[in-house]
Enzyme design. Structure first.
Site, short mmCIF file in Angstrom:
data_model
loop_
_atom_site.label_atom_id
_atom_site.label_comp_id
_atom_site.label_asym_id
_atom_site.label_seq_id
_atom_site.Cartn_x
_atom_site.Cartn_y
_atom_site.Cartn_z
N ASP A 44 34.61 27.88 -13.68
CA ASP A 44 35.70 27.12 -13.09
C ASP A 44 36.09 25.97 -14.02
OD1 ASP A 44 33.47 25.59 -12.64
OD2 ASP A 44 33.74 25.40 -10.47
N GLU A 180 22.16 22.24 -15.54
CA GLU A 180 23.11 21.41 -16.31
C GLU A 180 22.70 19.94 -16.26
OE1 GLU A 180 27.25 22.14 -15.52
OE2 GLU A 180 27.89 20.36 -16.65
O1 KIV Z 1 32.32 26.36 -15.37
C1 KIV Z 1 31.55 26.31 -16.34
O2 KIV Z 1 31.94 26.34 -17.51
C2 KIV Z 1 30.12 26.20 -16.08
C3 KIV Z 1 29.22 25.95 -17.25
C4 KIV Z 1 29.20 24.50 -17.54
C5 KIV Z 1 27.87 26.48 -17.03
O3 KIV Z 1 29.71 26.27 -14.96
#
Ligand code: KIV
Length: 263
Positions: A44, A180
């Protein structure tokens, strides 16, 4: 051979480190697929990296479906994981399964959602419906409004909470968990405690795999970028230079040349 969630379990057992990259379009997905990147995440993060939103929060299911379908059309071997956007699974497990199924119907091989124990019911229902689920813990961008300015999660006693969340996701059937912005020590501790692989982004080298956002990796995102970003190219400069050379060529009458003309 197409990558499946079972491959990740094997890589963890063999201690083979692996990568995941985000992709938002068919052309990039194809390049990454051909380069052997095993996991493509239609994050997202398309919201901030492609659509110009400030956060991931405004991304809708309709947008997620369009970008997921594009990436799925470009990938042939990589496992395509699609993010369930904010609001697509929080109301109930049934809502989550319905929206996860929509992503699978347009080509996702798995879905990703944020949250630990609070999302476990939805994860269980999805996995029992035949939809592989990746979890996401630590700094979860869909909760940015609740988190405030503190990005790094899991310091002190919060680390035990995150471990409990990770175990709950594993128990509910998640085949992998993104961590994260957590301390490296906690990334390693959760990785050791889990049977399923962890994929870190700002979670230290102790994770089983690492993920980066493609625009960060390619140097397209402007400064400041998070501490965990490593740029492997400088596409901002490359694009600006190409555009300037095109402008100059046209101004000086060098483009279009004889080889670019129809007669
Ligand atoms: O949406 C995204 O890019 C993510 C990554 C940071 C893992 O969830």
């Amino acid at each position: 051979m197409p990558v499946t969630p079972a491959d990740l379990a094997v890589w963890k057992q063999r201690r083979e480190r692996f990568v995941m990259l985000t992709a938002y379009d068919a052309l990039t997905a194809r390049v990454l697929d051909e380069a052997g990147i095993p996991l493509l995440l239609v994050g997202d993060s398309v919201g901030n990296n492609v659509l110009g939103y400030d956060t991931t929060i405004p991304v809708t299911m309709e947008e997620a479906l369009v970008f997921t379908a594009a990436v799925a059309r470009g990938a042939s071997e990589a496992l395509v994981v699609a993010d369930l956007p904010f609001g697509a699974y929080q109301a109930s497990a049934a809502q989550g399964v319905g929206n996860a199924a929509r992503l699978v119907k347009v080509g996702a091989n798995a879905v990703k959602l944020e949250g630990g124990r609070r999302s476990a019911k939805a994860v269980r229902k999805m996995t029992r419906s035949g939809i592989p689920v990746m979890g996401h813990l630590g700094f979860t961008p869909q909760s940015a409004n609740a988190f405030g300015r503190r990005v790094v999660r899991g310091r002190g006693e919060e680390g035990d909470e995150l471990l409990a969340d990770a175990l709950a996701l594993q128990e509910a059937g998640s085949f992998a968990i993104v961590l994260e912005a957590v301390p490296a020590e906690l990334g390693a501790r959760i990785t050791e405690a889990l049977e399923v692989p962890t994929i870190g982004i700002g979670a230290g080298p102790g994770c089983d795999g690492q993920v980066l956002v493609i625009t960060d990796l390619l140097g397209l995102t402007p400064d400041p970028t998070p501490r965990f970003v490593k740029r492997y190219a400088d596409l901002r400069a490359t694009i600006a230079e190409a555009a300037a050379r095109f402008t100059k060529d046209v101004a000086e009458g060098h483009y279009p040349g004889p080889e670019h003309q129809y007669h």
